[in-house]
Write an enzyme that holds these catalytic residues in place. Structure first.
Site, PDB file in Angstrom:
ATOM      1  NE  ARG A  11      64.706  23.790   4.054  1.00 24.61           N
ATOM      2  CZ  ARG A  11      66.021  23.962   3.186  1.00 24.61           C
ATOM      3  NH1 ARG A  11      66.966  24.202   3.628  1.00 24.61           N
ATOM      4  NH2 ARG A  11      65.805  23.941   2.159  1.00 24.61           N
ATOM      5  CD  GLU A  56      68.386  15.776   2.719  1.00 22.66           C
ATOM      6  OE1 GLU A  56      68.787  17.186   2.549  1.00 22.66           O
ATOM      7  OE2 GLU A  56      68.134  15.435   1.745  1.00 22.66           O
ATOM      8  CG  ASN A  60      70.464  25.528   6.230  1.00 18.77           C
ATOM      9  OD1 ASN A  60      71.252  25.300   5.237  1.00 18.77           O
ATOM     10  ND2 ASN A  60      69.286  24.883   6.159  1.00 18.77           N
ATOM     11  CG  HIS A  74      51.138  13.725  10.923  1.00 21.14           C
ATOM     12  ND1 HIS A  74      49.985  14.317  10.560  1.00 21.14           N
ATOM     13  CD2 HIS A  74      51.046  12.309  10.791  1.00 21.14           C
ATOM     14  CE1 HIS A  74      49.106  13.174  10.081  1.00 21.14           C
ATOM     15  NE2 HIS A  74      49.830  12.042  10.222  1.00 21.14           N
ATOM     16  CD  GLU A 121      48.665   9.408  12.831  1.00 20.79           C
ATOM     17  OE1 GLU A 121      47.651   8.981  13.259  1.00 20.79           O
ATOM     18  OE2 GLU A 121      49.033   9.927  11.763  1.00 20.79           O
TER      19      GLU A 121
END
Length: 126
Positions: A11, A56, A60, A74, A121
């Site tokens: 997100r 993905e 929002n 990570h 990383e």
């Protein structure tokens, strides 16, 4: 039953800045972009050449800032020339750690932080 990891969802607060990070700094490519203004969110799927796993990015529109949290650590990517990628990241505006090796050994990785605070990383490809 056989399973396969196909995507990881992050997100994000600033979709364009995050896209710049993954497509300019690394060689991720936008596979698809879907906008859902009626539901106030957008989705962008990124491919990394040589991998079937997509990232993905979920944006929002009205979300409060996200906390990355202390359970997530990570994402990892490999590169052919670790030292060159380290110099590229250090020259960028992104927070970049020093080259490190496990138990003080030969440097094999470093971390760079994306615009939303997710750590990547970067490892030497084997």
């Amino acid at each position: 039953m056989k399973q396969q990891l196909v995507e990881i969802c992050l997100r994000v607060r600033d979709l364009e800045a995050t896209l710049d990070f993954y497509t300019d700094l690394f060689d991720f490519e936008v596979a698809s972009r879907r906008e859902f203004p009626e539901n106030k969110f957008d989705l962008v799927y990124l491919n990394s050449p040589g991998s079937s796993v997509q990232i993905e990015l979920t944006y929002n529109y009205d979300a409060e800032p996200y906390n990355v949290g202390d359970g997530f650590s990570h994402l990892g990517v490999t590169v052919g020339d670790l030292e060159k990628m380290h110099e590229i990241c250090k020259a960028s505006s992104y927070e970049t750690g020093e080259l490190r090796g496990l138990s003080g050994g030969t440097p094999t990785y470093f971390f760079v932080t994306d615009p939303d605070g997710y750590r990547i990383e970067v490892k030497r490809a084997k």
